[in-house]
Structures are given as C-alpha cells and as structure tokens.
Write a protein that holds these residues in place. Sequence first.
Motif, short mmCIF file in Angstrom:
data_model
loop_
_atom_site.label_atom_id
_atom_site.label_comp_id
_atom_site.label_asym_id
_atom_site.label_seq_id
_atom_site.Cartn_x
_atom_site.Cartn_y
_atom_site.Cartn_z
N CYS A 160 0.83 -1.21 0.00
CA CYS A 160 0.00 0.00 0.00
C CYS A 160 0.86 1.26 0.00
CB CYS A 160 -0.93 -0.01 1.21
SG CYS A 160 -0.10 -0.23 2.80
N GLU A 161 2.00 1.23 0.70
CA GLU A 161 2.87 2.40 0.74
C GLU A 161 3.53 2.64 -0.61
OE1 GLU A 161 5.53 2.86 3.97
OE2 GLU A 161 4.03 2.40 5.51
N THR A 162 3.87 1.56 -1.32
CA THR A 162 4.43 1.72 -2.65
C THR A 162 3.40 2.34 -3.60
OG1 THR A 162 5.91 -0.18 -2.34
CG2 THR A 162 5.47 0.47 -4.60
N THR A 163 2.15 1.96 -3.43
CA THR A 163 1.07 2.42 -4.31
C THR A 163 0.58 3.82 -3.97
OG1 THR A 163 0.32 0.12 -4.46
CG2 THR A 163 -1.21 1.80 -5.19
N CYS A 164 0.60 4.20 -2.70
CA CYS A 164 -0.05 5.43 -2.23
C CYS A 164 0.52 6.69 -2.89
CB CYS A 164 0.09 5.53 -0.72
SG CYS A 164 -0.70 7.02 -0.05
N PRO A 165 -0.32 7.48 -3.55
CA PRO A 165 0.17 8.73 -4.18
C PRO A 165 0.40 9.85 -3.17
CG PRO A 165 -2.20 8.53 -4.52
CD PRO A 165 -1.76 7.27 -3.84
N SER A 166 -0.10 9.67 -1.93
CA SER A 166 0.01 10.72 -0.92
C SER A 166 1.13 10.48 0.08
CB SER A 166 -1.33 10.86 -0.16
OG SER A 166 -2.38 11.16 -1.06
N GLY A 167 1.82 9.37 -0.07
CA GLY A 167 2.93 9.08 0.84
C GLY A 167 2.51 8.74 2.25
N VAL A 168 1.36 8.13 2.40
CA VAL A 168 0.89 7.75 3.74
C VAL A 168 1.80 6.65 4.32
CG1 VAL A 168 -1.01 6.71 5.06
CG2 VAL A 168 -1.50 8.33 3.23
N GLU A 169 2.35 6.90 5.51
CA GLU A 169 3.23 5.93 6.16
C GLU A 169 2.38 4.98 7.00
OE1 GLU A 169 7.46 7.84 6.90
OE2 GLU A 169 5.89 9.11 7.74
N TYR A 170 1.71 4.10 6.31
CA TYR A 170 0.74 3.20 6.93
C TYR A 170 1.38 2.37 8.04
CZ TYR A 170 -2.22 -1.02 7.19
OH TYR A 170 -2.98 -2.07 7.61
N HIS A 171 2.61 1.92 7.85
CA HIS A 171 3.22 1.02 8.83
C HIS A 171 3.38 1.69 10.20
CE1 HIS A 171 6.87 3.23 7.66
NE2 HIS A 171 7.43 2.79 8.77
N LYS A 172 3.60 2.99 10.21
CA LYS A 172 3.71 3.69 11.49
C LYS A 172 2.37 3.68 12.23
CE LYS A 172 7.49 6.84 10.27
NZ LYS A 172 7.91 8.25 10.18
#
Length: 410
Positions: free
Chosen positions: A85-97
């Motif tokens: 998801c982080e590779t795909t996200c155009p907004s740079g959302v740091e999901y793992h954090k």
Amino acid sequence: MQTHFSDADRQKPHIQEAEQVLRACVHCGFCNATCPTYQLLGDERDGPRGRIYLMKELLESPDDDTNVTAETRLHLDRCLTCLNCETTCPSGVEYHKLLNIGRAEIERRAPRPAAERLTRYGLRKMLVNPARFQTLLKLGQTFKPLVPAPLRSKMPPAPVNAGIRPAANRHPRRVLMLEGCVQPGLSPNTNAATARVLDRLGISVTPVPEAGCCGAIDFHLNAQQQALERIRANIDAWWPYVEQGAEAIVQTASGCGAFVKDYGEMLKDDPAYAARAQTISEMTRDIVEMLREAPLETLNLKESKRLAFQCPCTLQHAQRLGGAVENVLTTLGFSLTAVQDAHLCCGSAGTYSITQPELATQLRDNKLNALEAGNPEMIVTANIGCQTHLAGANRTPVRHWIEVVDDTLV
C-alpha cells in the motif's frame, strides 16, 4: 483525513505521530487495489483504507470503550504488513507507522485471550534464539508426524550443507553480517555462500556472534519493548567493529535488512542510542546492494540456470530494491522467467503463515502458480521466511539467490 483528537490526546507522542499519518490519507483507495488480503476477502476492513478508519476510531475513542477493539484486532491481525500500500499510495501515507501504533494500543487496552498470548510467547521464545531454535528443529525433524501442521511444513528435510567460510581478515575491505535467528538452522548455507561470494570480490566478512535476532519477531508480535532491548544489544555488539572501520552491515534476509534500516527511526527519541542507531541504519546493506556496486565481470560462472525470482515484500516495498536482484542475476548470465503480479505477497510475512495459516496458504499457492508459469528450474528469493514458506508446498525447489550464484562460480 479529518481527525478529532482532544487537546490532551494531542500532547501524547503516539497520537501526534498517528495524526500526522491520518491527515496524509485522502481516502482515494488506490491502496486497496494492490492489497493482497483485500483481493482475497473483498472486505473494506481488510484493506489499508478500512484499517486506517478502524485505527482512527480506536485512537479517538476513550480507553474504557471496548466496542472497537475486537473487530479492529481481527482486521489488523490479518494485515501482512507487506507495505504494498505504501508503494502504491500517491500521498505518501506511512501506513506502517499507524499500524504499529494501532496494534500497540489494542494490546494495551484489551489483552489477548490466554491461548493467543501463549502462542505468541512461544513463537518469540522458539524463534529468536538460534541455538534453541536449532535444537527444537532437530527434535521436530526427528518426530515430524507429531509436529502441528502449520509448523511441520516449515521444516526442511535436509538443509544444504554450509561448507567452508573464508578467513575473516583476508582483505582490507571488511563488513559485518547479521547471522539471523532461524536462517542458520533452516538454511545454513546462505550466509556461508554470501561470505564466499564477497571474498571473491575482495571483501571479508567479520563474524559478530554477540549480535542476535534483529528484533523484528518481537516487534511484530507486539512485544515492542523487548524488540527495542534487542536493538540496543545489537548496536552494542556491532559498535566496536564500526569504530574499527567496518564499512557495512550486510543482511541476507531482506526482512532483517528492512528492520535494521529502521533502527534509527525506532530509537530517535533515545538520547543514549539515537546517533548510533542512525549510523547502524545508514551502514546496513542488503547483499544485493553490495553486489550491484561490485565488479561483477570478475565473477566467472560455469553455468547458468533458468530461474524465477520471488521478490520479497521487505525487499521491494520496505527497502525499495525491486528489480535489483533481477538486474544482478541477469548481468551474471542467468535466465529469468516473467512473474505475473510480482508485487503481491507470498503470505509468509514473518510469523503470519503460522498465525493466519488459511490466508497464508492461499497467498502462497497463488504466488507459486505465478512463479511456476514460466517453467523455471528453480525459484530463488531473498528472505528466509519466503523461502521456507514457498518450499513448504513441496513443488519447485526454492533457495536463496546468493546460494545459486555461489554454486555456479568457477
């Protein structure tokens, strides 16, 4: 994404970090299109966008609100942490954090049932100590019919012999190498092969037996404080060699490499370790990073094989090294088959294949179908978890790619 935290909550460091991640999300849903569990289950809550909403609701609710925890735990447990998801996200959302914060919050508010706690404690104690793990592995191989099925498929019948390692001080260039916790038992040849290949390139590997598990197993099983203790112990073990001029800390398991590269972030607020942790992270190299910068033309191969490369999520999404191994193998003369949906997780994901066996098996079989479509002689990968998970299906042989390079050197 709009948030509704109280002024008091906004004074808490974990809420400050969570709010920053949440506000970066624009609800677009691109992440769901590449999420392996969303593709399998078709449930919004089993995709990143749905999990983000669940964690937002959890963090915004008062501590005594127990209505959100059970459902949230179920869907967060199903997350592979593959970071597609982080590779795909155009907004740079740091999901793992956000995921780390959400999982820790659930553990704090609503401890797991005793059986789940015991299973997770057992996994941590069984896996993180190499000597203990190898003893248990030998016992398991001796009494294999008695071993629970999810663990039985992880046990190789006869690992490839490690062979001889070159002397540690043969060359002026010196690196350290994390031996790992399960890899010495499951695939003892991987690190030995790495040392031999690096030796051919004029680089010596200095062993550091005091360095233990990278800490990822503890951390991802929500024993985060124990993970931080392991991180500090590893930094202490490596630091004298860093001061003596070691140029890098080489990782042969991409999962460990991704985690060690995050040491600086995880200890950024620890005044005693922050600077050293950041140095360790900056020195950490996956083995492919060493080889792609090396004079590969000096390596002569006696043969080449037709291979399918399975790129682990921790290599392509966490470390952003997708394509690196493929380029090295192609440069060396290996023939690589095309792999459809190479960005999707194989289902290993650390201990996920044990804690979520049904989903992990579906993902593994889908991945094997894609890998075998080009009729390779062998499947190669860059992470011990993926290697044992894929090999557990007893289909095409699976090895670490550096072993195949070592085998074919003249």
